[in-house]
Design an enzyme around this catalytic site. Structure first.
Site, PDB file in Angstrom:
ATOM      1  CG  ASP A 239      -0.082   0.262   2.501  1.00 30.37           C
ATOM      2  OD1 ASP A 239      -0.560   1.039   3.342  1.00 30.37           O
ATOM      3  OD2 ASP A 239       1.033  -0.248   2.598  1.00 30.37           O
ATOM      4  CG  ASP A 314       0.773  -5.570   6.103  1.00 31.50           C
ATOM      5  OD1 ASP A 314      -0.267  -5.093   6.604  1.00 31.50           O
ATOM      6  OD2 ASP A 314       1.276  -5.122   5.069  1.00 31.50           O
ATOM      7  CE1 TYR A 315      -4.244  -9.194  10.221  1.00 29.30           C
ATOM      8  CE2 TYR A 315      -4.205  -7.485   8.536  1.00 29.30           C
ATOM      9  CZ  TYR A 315      -4.733  -8.667   9.047  1.00 29.30           C
ATOM     10  OH  TYR A 315      -5.748  -9.324   8.384  1.00 29.30           O
TER      11      TYR A 315
HETATM   12  N1  56B Z   1      -0.272  -2.828   4.282  1.00 29.68           N
HETATM   13  C1  56B Z   1      -1.488  -2.578   4.796  1.00 29.68           C
HETATM   14  N2  56B Z   1      -2.259  -1.648   4.211  1.00 29.68           N
HETATM   15  C2  56B Z   1      -3.474  -1.418   4.773  1.00 29.68           C
HETATM   16  C3  56B Z   1      -3.959  -2.094   5.880  1.00 29.68           C
HETATM   17  C4  56B Z   1      -5.248  -1.567   6.133  1.00 29.68           C
HETATM   18  C5  56B Z   1      -6.193  -1.908   7.230  1.00 29.68           C
HETATM   19  N3  56B Z   1      -6.274  -3.309   7.345  1.00 29.68           N
HETATM   20  C6  56B Z   1      -6.130  -3.886   8.631  1.00 29.68           C
HETATM   21  C7  56B Z   1      -5.676  -2.963   9.672  1.00 29.68           C
HETATM   22  C8  56B Z   1      -6.412  -3.100  10.758  1.00 29.68           C
HETATM   23  C9  56B Z   1      -7.437  -4.081  10.566  1.00 29.68           C
HETATM   24  O1  56B Z   1      -7.083  -5.220  11.256  1.00 29.68           O
HETATM   25  C10 56B Z   1      -7.445  -4.362   9.082  1.00 29.68           C
HETATM   26  O2  56B Z   1      -7.491  -5.711   8.778  1.00 29.68           O
HETATM   27  C11 56B Z   1      -5.499  -0.602   5.179  1.00 29.68           C
HETATM   28  N4  56B Z   1      -4.411  -0.534   4.396  1.00 29.68           N
HETATM   29  C12 56B Z   1      -4.101   0.402   3.320  1.00 29.68           C
HETATM   30  O3  56B Z   1      -3.527   1.544   3.957  1.00 29.68           O
HETATM   31  C13 56B Z   1      -3.923   2.728   3.249  1.00 29.68           C
HETATM   32  C14 56B Z   1      -4.808   3.529   4.187  1.00 29.68           C
HETATM   33  O4  56B Z   1      -3.996   4.080   5.202  1.00 29.68           O
HETATM   34  P1  56B Z   1      -4.534   5.380   5.975  1.00 29.68           P
HETATM   35  O5  56B Z   1      -4.655   6.463   4.900  1.00 29.68           O
HETATM   36  O6  56B Z   1      -3.471   5.631   7.024  1.00 29.68           O
HETATM   37  O7  56B Z   1      -5.894   4.991   6.541  1.00 29.68           O
HETATM   38  C15 56B Z   1      -4.687   2.244   2.026  1.00 29.68           C
HETATM   39  O8  56B Z   1      -3.783   1.962   0.970  1.00 29.68           O
HETATM   40  C16 56B Z   1      -5.274   0.932   2.537  1.00 29.68           C
HETATM   41  O9  56B Z   1      -5.584   0.048   1.463  1.00 29.68           O
HETATM   42  C17 56B Z   1      -3.125  -3.090   6.473  1.00 29.68           C
HETATM   43  O10 56B Z   1      -3.451  -3.768   7.456  1.00 29.68           O
HETATM   44  N5  56B Z   1      -1.898  -3.278   5.894  1.00 29.68           N
END
Ligand code: 56B
Length: 341
Positions: A239, A314-315
């Site tokens: 991301d 990652d989380y």
């Molecule tokens: N690598 C990665 N990217 C993730 C997530 C998540 C949320 N998922 C988990 C997190 C908690 C829950 O447990 C969900 O399962 C969103 N994103 C990405 O981030 C960006 C949004 O960021 P901000 O603008 O700051 O909200 C956007 O590209 C979004 O697609 C992840 O976990 N890992």
């Protein structure tokens, strides 16, 4: 026609050929050590997905799986041009931004009696209804709202035609294989086809398909239909937040030219060489951190609550980025406007 390289192989190829993004071995080891201290804690375990995030479903039933599906179908591009001027959603006394604003809006709609997680609803939901459901408390709307509407209609129609309107049926067709589920999602739903080219090769990141598999595993608590035997083959999700936190922690570095471009807030288009190098090197960097962490755990004989894989790393890193927004202010994230991440 042969398909693209899978995400892990794509990332390795990109990291070996990258010209503007570099992995720092010392930084990788430092991050692995940071994570070692957390190895037996609540963050680096499957249960953290529910325990640490109040907006995620508590249940592990079909409705919860369909909540994950609609949320990850819309899980892209929340960043705003001006950090202090962005989409916000108030829900049950708290204000949420970015990805969490999406989740808050989904839960708010359900509380209002709008069946936003039902394919029979979102297959024909109108643009006006989508603008109402995802309305912001500020004058800045959620980005790409028209695209979100188009994708909801497209995805809802396919889920009705191919999977009797429930993502749980798609999960069951994967015979408890994370890889089969990821590929079934990419084949069935066009908006999940996160593939591009790099140095003449077709490569894939499948960011939303991979996080969908991961969130399905999490919401089902790794049991029953969610007991994927190959879940650890899923990589981190490429991301725009993970690169930022990896640079902040010193595991990833940008060339001077790229850093200047990002500091100016210049847009990078999806599939641009430097954008691909940022995503690919971040993915490969997390794979190296995981390898290093597993070695440290083994050498130390550390007890962990279950297998530590790239999903849990990652989380953790994504939550870390959320919690350290202030400290990371000086580190730019790349601005790409697209439906894939
Ligand atoms: N690598 C990665 N990217 C993730 C997530 C998540 C949320 N998922 C988990 C997190 C908690 C829950 O447990 C969900 O399962 C969103 N994103 C990405 O981030 C960006 C949004 O960021 P901000 O603008 O700051 O909200 C956007 O590209 C979004 O697609 C992840 O976990 N890992």
């Amino acid at each position: 026609m042969d398909g693209p390289l899978p995400p892990r192989e794509s990332a390795k190829f990109i990291a070996e050929n990258s010209r503007d993004v570099f992995i720092d071995g010392g930084g990788v080891r430092r991050v692995a050590k940071l994570l070692l201290a957390k190895a037996s804690g609540p963050e680096l375990r499957l249960g953290g997905w529910k325990a640490l995030h109040e907006l995620n479903p508590r249940a592990a039933d079909e409705a919860a799986v369909n909540w994950v599906f609609v949320t990850d179908t819309l899980n892209f591009s929340f960043w705003s041009e001006h950090e202090e001027h962005k989409c916000l959603v108030g829900y049950r006394g708290k204000t949420y931004s970015g990805y969490w604003a999406l989740c808050a809006a989904v839960n708010r709609a359900l509380d209002e009696g709008i069946p936003i997680t039902s394919a029979s609803y979102y297959a024909t939901v109108t643009l006006d209804q989508v603008q109402h459901i995802f309305r912001s408390d500020t004058d800045v709307p959620m980005p790409l709202i028209e695209e979100r509407h188009r994708i909801l209609n497209e995805t809802g129609k396919i889920l009705l035609e191919k999977f009797e309107g429930s993502f749980l049926n798609c999960v069951r067709k994967s015979e408890k294989s994370a890889q089969k589920l990821m590929h079934l999602v990419v084949e069935s739903f066009p908006s999940y086809r996160d593939v591009t080219q790099y140095e003449g090769k077709k490569i894939s990141f499948y960011k939303r398909a991979q996080i969908l598999v991961a969130d399905t595993w999490s919401v089902l608590e790794g049991e029953g239909d969610g007991c994927f035997k190959d879940i650890s083959s899923i990589t981190m999700f490429a991301d725009y937040r993970l690169p930022q936190v990896l640079v902040h922690l010193g595991a990833l570095k940008y060339s001077k030219e790229l850093l200047e471009k990002l500091l100016k807030g210049e847009m990078l288009s999806y599939g641009n060489r430097q954008e691909v190098e940022i995503r690919g090197c971040s993915l490969w960097c997390v794979e190296l951190i995981r390898d290093c962490l597993l070695e440290l755990i083994e050498n130390k004989g550390e007890k962990t609550s279950g297998e530590i894989n790239s999903i849990l790393l990652d989380y953790y890193l994504w939550d870390y980025a959320r919690d350290h927004r202030e400290d990371m202010k000086g580190i730019p994230f790349h601005h790409t406007r697209c439906i894939y991440y």
